[in-house]
Design a protein around this motif. Structure first.
Motif, mmCIF file in Angstrom:
data_model
loop_
_atom_site.group_PDB
_atom_site.id
_atom_site.type_symbol
_atom_site.label_atom_id
_atom_site.label_comp_id
_atom_site.label_asym_id
_atom_site.label_seq_id
_atom_site.Cartn_x
_atom_site.Cartn_y
_atom_site.Cartn_z
ATOM 1 N N ALA A 52 42.642 38.240 35.798
ATOM 2 C CA ALA A 52 42.799 39.437 35.259
ATOM 3 C C ALA A 52 41.986 39.972 33.872
ATOM 4 C CB ALA A 52 44.270 39.740 34.587
ATOM 5 N N ILE A 53 41.512 38.908 33.211
ATOM 6 C CA ILE A 53 40.876 38.891 32.160
ATOM 7 C C ILE A 53 39.362 39.397 32.535
ATOM 8 C CG2 ILE A 53 39.563 37.646 30.315
ATOM 9 C CD1 ILE A 53 42.099 36.103 30.123
ATOM 10 N N TRP A 54 38.932 38.957 33.852
ATOM 11 C CA TRP A 54 37.591 39.356 34.227
ATOM 12 C C TRP A 54 37.622 40.904 34.550
ATOM 13 C CZ3 TRP A 54 35.014 35.878 32.196
ATOM 14 C CH2 TRP A 54 35.286 34.291 32.489
ATOM 15 N N ALA A 55 38.918 41.292 35.350
ATOM 16 C CA ALA A 55 38.953 42.429 35.836
ATOM 17 C C ALA A 55 39.065 43.515 34.681
ATOM 18 C CB ALA A 55 40.330 42.772 36.669
ATOM 19 N N ASN A 56 39.755 43.070 33.330
ATOM 20 C CA ASN A 56 39.703 43.889 32.289
ATOM 21 C C ASN A 56 38.365 44.298 31.682
ATOM 22 O OD1 ASN A 56 42.301 44.552 32.617
ATOM 23 N ND2 ASN A 56 43.093 42.761 31.371
ATOM 24 N N ALA A 57 37.290 43.247 32.124
ATOM 25 C CA ALA A 57 36.041 43.243 31.513
ATOM 26 C C ALA A 57 35.140 43.938 32.455
ATOM 27 C CB ALA A 57 35.513 41.866 31.223
ATOM 28 N N PHE A 58 35.519 44.540 33.786
ATOM 29 C CA PHE A 58 35.018 45.371 34.793
ATOM 30 C C PHE A 58 34.256 44.413 35.708
ATOM 31 C CE2 PHE A 58 35.133 47.850 30.819
ATOM 32 C CZ PHE A 58 36.213 48.493 30.995
ATOM 33 N N LEU A 59 34.321 43.191 35.816
ATOM 34 C CA LEU A 59 33.963 42.439 36.699
ATOM 35 C C LEU A 59 34.918 42.440 37.785
ATOM 36 C CD1 LEU A 59 32.356 40.508 33.967
ATOM 37 C CD2 LEU A 59 31.046 40.333 36.002
ATOM 38 N N ARG A 60 34.455 42.342 39.082
ATOM 39 C CA ARG A 60 35.639 42.315 40.112
ATOM 40 C C ARG A 60 35.779 40.730 40.519
ATOM 41 N NH1 ARG A 60 36.560 46.162 43.597
ATOM 42 N NH2 ARG A 60 36.534 45.120 45.409
ATOM 43 N N PRO A 61 37.119 40.399 40.157
ATOM 44 C CA PRO A 61 37.547 38.968 40.252
ATOM 45 C C PRO A 61 37.288 38.572 41.893
ATOM 46 C CG PRO A 61 39.060 40.399 39.212
ATOM 47 C CD PRO A 61 38.142 41.336 39.732
ATOM 48 N N VAL A 62 37.211 37.371 41.740
ATOM 49 C CA VAL A 62 36.919 36.945 43.274
ATOM 50 C C VAL A 62 38.284 36.965 44.007
ATOM 51 C CG1 VAL A 62 37.240 34.364 42.964
ATOM 52 C CG2 VAL A 62 35.694 35.235 44.663
#
Length: 321
Positions: free
Chosen positions: A265-275
């Protein structure tokens, strides 16, 4: 070292190339400390520097885990600098996004497309395809990083080549496109051009989705991200357990956390698509283009992509520059 010192030391792990400012590693490292008790200091190396340090320290490794662009992750395997580990949620990672033995695996990815400053188009339509960019109306408006030297520039060349019917053995379609594009007066910087898109100097930049979303949601710019109609590719960022890591058990816990629901979720909030797509909250999902658009973003054989990069660069410099 006294007992207290040993206990404190036991709760450390070293990650190479985990820069707090990039991809919100800052929040991730804080969450790792809170949830696992393991302290991971930030580290500002890039992928190439991380690999060089690991090679230099091979006999006496310092790092426990490492974060790398996928082609560098593949190189680390070739150089025997990493060891296998299949983290928690291993089965959620798509096959093209991990080494079958667990020597690297994606934690998130960037998808290549068009970052468009809508205001800077001055009323022209937002381009929707690779072929649109060749239209005379976009003359002097299209930018891309130098495909012969910048990794994201090379990713762009691979993406448009695949989309236009080429393969990693045949860069003909990309070469044709670049030759035609030359007539359209492209802007070709050597390094990151984010600020130049925000200022409107480069109205259309071939770049990653996460930069476009950051411009839109963090910097409040009138920016749209376009996944071209003919298709594109996604590029994973990967992690590995370092060979002979001094704190291997802590390293494994760190890797597990980056793939946990909270870590993803942290990656998603940084606009990177989580695997792990299932880990994206509906809130974060709203900021990405819909899954139907992302269906046009494929994977490639990243090991082969790495292997043919130099030959591509030489050909590009000869024919298309």
């Amino acid at each position: 070292m006294g007992l207290m010192g040993a206990a404190a030391h036991a709760q450390n792990a070293v990650c190479y190339n985990c820069p707090p400012e990039w991809a919100d590693w800052g929040t991730q490292l804080k969450a790792i400390k809170e949830k696992t008790g393991i302290q991971v200091p930030g580290d500002n190396k890039n992928s190439g520097q991380a690999l060089a340090s690991m090679a230099a320290e091979r006999a006496n490794p310092v790092a426990d885990v490492v974060y790398l662009g996928v082609t560098f992750g593949i190189q680390a395997v070739k150089d025997n600098l990493v060891q296998p580990y299949k983290p928690a949620h291993w089965n959620d990672i798509p096959a093209g996004m991990k080494d079958p033995d667990g020597k690297w695996f994606a934690i998130h990815s960037g998808t290549l497309g068009f970052m468009v400053n809508v205001d800077a188009l001055q009323g022209k339509p937002v381009p929707q395809s690779w072929n649109d960019l060749l239209k005379p109306e976009y003359r002097g408006m299209v930018g891309y990083l130098d495909p012969a030297s910048a990794f994201v520039g090379y990713v762009g060349a691979v993406a448009l080549n695949q989309a236009l019917g080429g393969t990693l053995d045949d860069f003909g379609p990309a070469m044709e496109w670049f030759k035609k594009m030359r007539a359209n007066a492209p802007i070709v910087p050597k390094q990151t051009a984010y600020a130049r898109v925000l200022s409107g100097e480069i109205p259309i930049l071939i770049d990653y989705d996460f930069n476009a979303y950051r411009a839109k949601y963090k910097d409040g710019a009138n920016v749209q991200f376009v996944i071209p109609k003919e298709g594109t590719i996604a590029v994973p960022y990967v992690m590995s357990l370092v060979a002979n890591a001094p704190h291997a058990d802590n390293g494994r816990k760190v890797l597990d956390f980056t793939l946990s629901d909270e870590g993803q979720a942290i990656w998603a909030n940084a606009f990177l698509r989580p695997v792990r797509a299932s880990a994206v909250s509906p809130e974060a999902q709203k900021k990405f283009l819909p899954a139907s658009e992302y269906a046009r973003a494929g994977t490639v054989d990243y090991a082969k992509m790495a292997a043919v990069q130099r030959a591509f660069s030489e050909r590009y410099s000869r024919e298309a520059n």
